[in-house]
Design an enzyme around this catalytic site. Structure first.
Site, PDB file in Angstrom:
ATOM      1  N   LEU A 240       0.809  -1.206   0.000  1.00  0.00           N
ATOM      2  CA  LEU A 240       0.000   0.000   0.000  1.00  0.00           C
ATOM      3  C   LEU A 240       0.850   1.266   0.000  1.00  0.00           C
ATOM      4  O   LEU A 240       1.725   1.445   0.851  1.00  0.00           O
ATOM      5  CB  LEU A 240      -0.932   0.005   1.218  1.00  0.00           C
ATOM      6  CG  LEU A 240      -1.947   1.146   1.311  1.00  0.00           C
ATOM      7  CD1 LEU A 240      -2.934   1.086   0.146  1.00  0.00           C
ATOM      8  CD2 LEU A 240      -2.685   1.093   2.644  1.00  0.00           C
ATOM      9  N   ASP A 241       0.587   2.153  -0.983  1.00  0.00           N
ATOM     10  CA  ASP A 241       1.227   3.465  -1.086  1.00  0.00           C
ATOM     11  C   ASP A 241       2.750   3.377  -1.105  1.00  0.00           C
ATOM     12  O   ASP A 241       3.441   4.275  -0.623  1.00  0.00           O
ATOM     13  CB  ASP A 241       0.779   4.380   0.072  1.00  0.00           C
ATOM     14  CG  ASP A 241      -0.699   4.689   0.020  1.00  0.00           C
ATOM     15  OD1 ASP A 241      -1.240   4.774  -1.094  1.00  0.00           O
ATOM     16  OD2 ASP A 241      -1.309   4.832   1.099  1.00  0.00           O
ATOM     17  N   ALA A 242       3.280   2.297  -1.653  1.00  0.00           N
ATOM     18  CA  ALA A 242       4.732   2.120  -1.687  1.00  0.00           C
ATOM     19  C   ALA A 242       5.250   1.874  -3.097  1.00  0.00           C
ATOM     20  O   ALA A 242       6.408   1.506  -3.272  1.00  0.00           O
ATOM     21  CB  ALA A 242       5.141   0.970  -0.774  1.00  0.00           C
TER      22      ALA A 242
END
Length: 296
Positions: A240-242
């Site tokens: 997530l969000d990486a």
């Protein structure tokens, strides 16, 4: 030409192609590509390159060239490049033609600022894309989408129906899009969805990553007394969000801000960052290397 001075989509030269290359760095790559294009009558009009290390690193290049005097049709031209240049250098390469605009699918929930900005830029000719469909988990933005002539589909999502909702979205996207944009789509996509959709997915995150997490980042930022608010556009991965970051920006703020004014400033940054990231992707200016990007 600086990045800000590059032509908009509506100003891009007609009858051109864009070639992107990634391969192990070694001598002779630029010469081999340039000589091949010259030999077949292509005129190079733009070229960018980068090496992570000239001694054994990874080499990246983007070239744009005119097609008017090409001595081969497209398919034999691509086969000749593949066998004569790409294979000997171990290249991962792609070729995209200016008369084939990319097809952008959009996922959106209820926030309209990024969504409407993309539709407006597309209508103005700033984004050379087609938008075959929009999928939302809410009805709210249907009139806006249809006002721009874009088909709008609603697929409600609950905790219990999420797998079925993702399958329905996949069936709509299949064969219809070249990439997908999450224009503030407030659902986390599963790894299965990302694998099955088979095209790049771009997200806009409402912070300068890594930063405040949680459901109310602007309240957290206000409480912390930040002096900057920002946004990050990145490719979506299972973590997530990486995913690889494409574009980021910030706006300066002061102690006089409220959570509401921070939100307004933040949303302005979000739509600008997302638009720049989408434009870079559409123009094949983004090359991914591991969890990083080269943006020409």
């Amino acid at each position: 030409m600086t990045q800000d001075a590059r032509p908009t989509a509506s100003q891009q030269p007609a009858n051109t192609a864009r070639l992107t290359i990634s391969c192990p760095d070694r001598r002779g790559i630029v010469a081999a590509v340039s000589q091949f294009l010259h030999h077949h009558g292509a005129n190079i009009i733009d070229s960018d390159q980068h090496s992570t290390d000239p001694e054994g690193g990874q080499f990246f290049m983007r070239m744009e060239f005119h097609l008017e005097d090409l001595d081969l049709a497209r398919e034999p031209f691509e086969r000749a490049f593949g066998s004569g240049v790409a294979e000997p250098f171990g290249m991962d390469w792609k070729l995209w033609y200016s008369d084939q605009p990319k097809r952008m699918g959009i996922l959106v929930s209820q926030y309209d600022h990024c969504f409407l900005d993309l539709l407006w830029r597309r209508r103005r000719g700033e984004l050379g894309v087609e938008i075959p469909l929009v999928i939302s988990n809410h009805e709210l933005l249907r009139r806006d989408a249809e006002g721009f002539g874009v088909p709008f589909h609603v697929i409600p999502v609950t905790k219990d129906t999420k797998p079925q909702a993702e399958q329905e979205a996949l069936s709509l996207f299949k064969g219809q899009v070249d990439f997908v944009v999450l224009a503030r789509y407030m659902q986390i996509l599963s790894g299965d969805f990302l694998r099955e959709v088979g095209v790049p997915v771009i997200n806009i995150h409402h912070s300068f990553l890594p930063a405040f997490i949680g459901a109310n980042p602007y309240r957290a930022a206000f409480t912390r007394g930040v002096k900057l608010v920002g946004a990050t556009a990145h490719y979506v991965t299972e973590e997530l969000d990486a995913g690889p970051i494409i574009e980021q920006d910030v706006a300066r703020v002061t102690h006089r801000e409220t959570p509401e004014s921070l939100m307004r400033l933040g949303r302005d940054v979000e739509r600008q960052v997302l638009a720049r990231a989408v434009k870079a992707h559409v123009e094949d200016r983004v090359l991914v290397h591991g969890n990083k990007t080269m943006v020409f």
